[in-house]
Every structure is written in C-alpha cells, then in structure tokens.
Write a protein that holds these residues in place. Structure first.
Motif, mmCIF file in Angstrom:
data_model
loop_
_atom_site.group_PDB
_atom_site.id
_atom_site.type_symbol
_atom_site.label_atom_id
_atom_site.label_comp_id
_atom_site.label_asym_id
_atom_site.label_seq_id
_atom_site.Cartn_x
_atom_site.Cartn_y
_atom_site.Cartn_z
ATOM 1 N N ASP A 19 0.926 -1.240 -0.009
ATOM 2 C CA ASP A 19 -0.026 0.040 -0.228
ATOM 3 C C ASP A 19 0.682 1.238 0.062
ATOM 4 O O ASP A 19 0.628 2.282 -0.679
ATOM 5 C CB ASP A 19 -0.863 -0.003 1.321
ATOM 6 N N VAL A 62 -2.335 10.490 2.480
ATOM 7 C CA VAL A 62 -2.845 9.056 2.046
ATOM 8 C C VAL A 62 -2.880 8.379 3.008
ATOM 9 O O VAL A 62 -1.733 8.183 3.856
ATOM 10 C CB VAL A 62 -2.053 8.477 0.875
ATOM 11 N N VAL A 63 -3.807 7.388 3.388
ATOM 12 C CA VAL A 63 -3.548 6.666 4.633
ATOM 13 C C VAL A 63 -3.495 5.252 4.404
ATOM 14 O O VAL A 63 -4.428 4.684 3.396
ATOM 15 C CB VAL A 63 -4.896 6.744 5.477
ATOM 16 N N GLY A 107 -3.319 0.985 4.137
ATOM 17 C CA GLY A 107 -4.200 -0.315 4.677
ATOM 18 C C GLY A 107 -3.216 -1.203 5.495
ATOM 19 O O GLY A 107 -2.167 -0.886 5.604
ATOM 20 N N HIS A 162 -4.922 -2.125 10.583
ATOM 21 C CA HIS A 162 -6.024 -1.105 10.226
ATOM 22 C C HIS A 162 -7.053 -1.008 11.432
ATOM 23 O O HIS A 162 -7.502 0.115 11.864
ATOM 24 C CB HIS A 162 -6.941 -1.208 9.013
ATOM 25 N N ILE A 183 -5.157 12.500 11.847
ATOM 26 C CA ILE A 183 -5.376 12.388 10.302
ATOM 27 C C ILE A 183 -6.823 13.407 10.090
ATOM 28 O O ILE A 183 -6.976 14.010 9.130
ATOM 29 C CB ILE A 183 -5.983 10.825 10.014
ATOM 30 N N SER A 208 -7.268 6.920 0.936
ATOM 31 C CA SER A 208 -6.970 5.766 1.542
ATOM 32 C C SER A 208 -6.622 4.505 0.497
ATOM 33 O O SER A 208 -7.219 4.733 -0.547
ATOM 34 C CB SER A 208 -7.895 5.532 2.522
ATOM 35 N N GLY A 238 -7.211 1.080 4.649
ATOM 36 C CA GLY A 238 -7.118 2.478 5.318
ATOM 37 C C GLY A 238 -8.539 3.339 5.213
ATOM 38 O O GLY A 238 -8.523 4.041 6.249
ATOM 39 N N ALA A 239 -9.378 2.547 4.481
ATOM 40 C CA ALA A 239 -10.784 3.400 4.495
ATOM 41 C C ALA A 239 -11.270 3.200 5.771
ATOM 42 O O ALA A 239 -12.134 3.970 6.369
ATOM 43 C CB ALA A 239 -11.700 2.804 3.423
ATOM 44 N N LEU A 245 -9.921 6.099 7.961
ATOM 45 C CA LEU A 245 -10.802 7.307 7.486
ATOM 46 C C LEU A 245 -12.114 7.324 7.936
ATOM 47 O O LEU A 245 -12.613 8.423 8.279
ATOM 48 C CB LEU A 245 -10.677 7.406 6.053
ATOM 49 N N THR A 297 -12.968 -0.224 -0.638
ATOM 50 C CA THR A 297 -12.174 -0.723 0.381
ATOM 51 C C THR A 297 -11.819 -2.238 -0.390
ATOM 52 O O THR A 297 -12.499 -2.703 -1.278
ATOM 53 C CB THR A 297 -12.326 -0.823 1.585
ATOM 54 N N THR A 349 -10.808 7.006 -2.396
ATOM 55 C CA THR A 349 -10.622 5.503 -1.654
ATOM 56 C C THR A 349 -10.262 4.621 -2.857
ATOM 57 O O THR A 349 -10.885 4.244 -3.863
ATOM 58 C CB THR A 349 -11.815 5.137 -1.050
#
Length: 315
Positions: A13, A70-71, A73, A77, A90, A102, A106-107, A110, A123, A154
């Motif tokens: 990721d 950007v987050v 995953g 998570h 965040i 994300s 990572g979603a 978020l 996701t 996402t």
C-alpha cells in the motif's frame, strides 16, 4: 504528499504510492512531489510482511497545508482506527489537505474520523461488508478499484494503490508523464476506477450445489453456444423455474445475468490479451453482434469495449 503508516500496515500500500510519485519526480524533470512517511511518534513501523520502515515525520507534529494525505491499509487497520490519537491527527490533517485518500483497509481508519460520512467509497472486497456494517452512514461499494467523491479518493486492495498513484500523476501533470511512469514500472497506464475488483473467475469457491456447479462449468466452458435459460434448464434436466431458484439461492443472480457477466468478463480478457478484432471477440464470447458486446460492456464496466482495450494496453 504525506503517507500515514502505522504498525502492521501493508508495505505494498505504501510502496505503490510512494515509489510511483518518486518515479514521477525522476521522469518529470523536476521535484514534483515531496514524498514523506508519517508514523505515530515518528517511530519505525513493522509492516505486515515483517519488514520495518523508518518514519520520516512525526505524525503528531505534521502541519499543513498539505497537497495530498494518504492513509495506508493493512492488517493493523483495526488497531489504528481504534487509536484516538492516530484518528484525531488524520482528521486534523485532512482539514489542511487539498486531497485525501486511503488505500485498501485504510478506509477503515478514514471512516473512524468521520471524513467518509455520506460519501461513496471502496475498500478491499474482503472487508467491505465489515466497513458497511460498522459505518452505515458511509456508502460502501466493493466493486470499483477506486472511487473519487469530492476531495476524497478511496482505493481497493493492495496493488490498486498503483492505479491510484497513476491517476494522481495524470490529474496533476498530464497523461504523458503518467504513461512514462507506467512504462518505467512495467505496468498498464491505468485501470479505470470503475473496473471491478473481482470477477466470476476469481471471486471464490464454486457453488456447493452440484447441479449449479455443473451448469456454471458448462457456461464458462461454452460461452459461444446457446446459453438461454431454456437450453440450460433442458441440459440440466430441470425446469427453468427450478434452475432460476437454485441460481438465486447459491449465486445471488439469475442464470441469464450470470451468462451475460461471464461473457463480458471473457471478452474483457480477450480484449486485453489478444489483438482479435471486435467481431471475433464478440463471436468467441457468444455475443451475436458487436453491438450486443458493446451494450454488455457498458452495462458491466461503464465504458465501450474499444475504450476498455485502449485503457489497458501495455505502454
């Protein structure tokens, strides 16, 4: 660009996004992106693979304005989404960012910030139902590779981060640079975001019902033959109504819908793996005409087959 990582984040990721943007710097003739990894307390994180990454920024001390946040995953998570410090920072940084994204799960992080409320997001397909159940205020669509809803983007599972990064490069600096980065990375220019994550050929184990499995195997192996409901029911030795009930119970769709999807996905494979003309692709996959192929493609992928082939031609 600031990528947020945490313990047990997915290395791919992170790498797909950061490496792609660094390649854009190399091929763009200028430092187009300042690519930095922020971690809690600036400490090293051990990724899901067991490899360790050194954070370049202390998450708690990062300030905006930022271009892109950007987050990542990863299997960590859930813990990250439950960490109020991570979630709070965040949320704070998102208010100071032009674009928020994300990758994969990572979603989940978020969503914990509230940033996804009322938005359509995606996701990883395996976790989509969990995200939807925990956050009913979020509109979760597990099908596309990535979804843009306003300033929030996402992406689906793992390597979709590469598609996301190429989309960012194209959006920011044009198709030519995105194509050059894709060529350097030895990948397609970009899979459009509406391409499905999963297909009937990869989405899971075969149906448990023996009769349904035999019919499915017949369909996928004989796409250019008569696959009307009447023909399928006759071949299976059951009534059309009974076959439809079995398909709905075990596959969640009618035989006709399954056939149409199987033919469209087989055509998608031929379009990207061969140079066959549209007429030949249509014939091999059981579409009576090129127009029938086009209609099925627009229904399944949102684009005509010619566009689909062009977007997936290696560069």
């Amino acid at each position: 660009m600031v990528m947020v990582g945490y313990q047990a984040a997915e290395l791919l990721d992170i790498a797909c996004v950061t490496s792609s943007l660094v390649m854009a710097n190399l091929h763009g003739g200028a430092p187009l992106y300042d690519v930095l990894l922020a971690t809690p307390s600036g400490l090293p994180i051990t990724c899901a693979s067991g490899l360790t990454l050194q954070g370049q920024l202390v998450l708690e001390r990062v300030t905006g304005p930022l271009d892109t946040l950007v987050v990542a995953g990863g299997i960590g998570h859930e813990a990250a989404a439950a960490n109020q410090s991570i979630v709070g920072h965040i949320r704070r940084l998102a208010r100071e960012s032009r674009r928020i994204a994300s990758v994969c799960t990572g979603a989940t992080v978020l969503a914990a910030t509230g940033l996804l409320d009322g938005r359509r997001v995606t996701t990883h397909w395996r976790y989509a139902h969990v995200l939807a159940a925990r956050h009913p205020e979020v509109v979760v669509d597990s099908a596309p590779i990535f979804i843009r809803d306003g300033e929030v983007v996402t992406a689906a599972g793992v390597t979709s981060a590469l598609d996301l990064a190429l989309a960012f490069i194209e959006e920011d600096h044009g198709t030519a640079l995105a194509r050059e980065v894709a060529r350097y990375a030895v990948t397609y220019l970009q899979r459009p975001g509406d391409q499905a994550q999963m297909s009937i050929f990869t989405q899971g184990p075969p149906p448990s019902d023996g009769l349904v499995k035999r019919v499915v195997d017949h369909i996928t192996g004989h796409l250019d033959t008569d696959l009307t409901l009447a023909a399928l029911a006759d071949g299976a030795g059951v009534s059309q109504r009974h076959l439809t009930r079995l398909f709905l119970r075990h596959l969640g769709q009618t035989p006709g819908r399954f056939v149409r999807r199987a033919r469209a996905e087989a055509a998608a494979h031929l379009l990207t793996s061969t140079a066959l003309p549209m007429t030949a692709v249509a014939a091999r996959c059981g579409f009576g005409t090129v127009e029938a192929l086009r209609q099925a493609f627009v229904d399944r992928y949102g684009v005509p087959p010619s566009h689909y082939r062009l977007a997936r031609t290696p560069v």
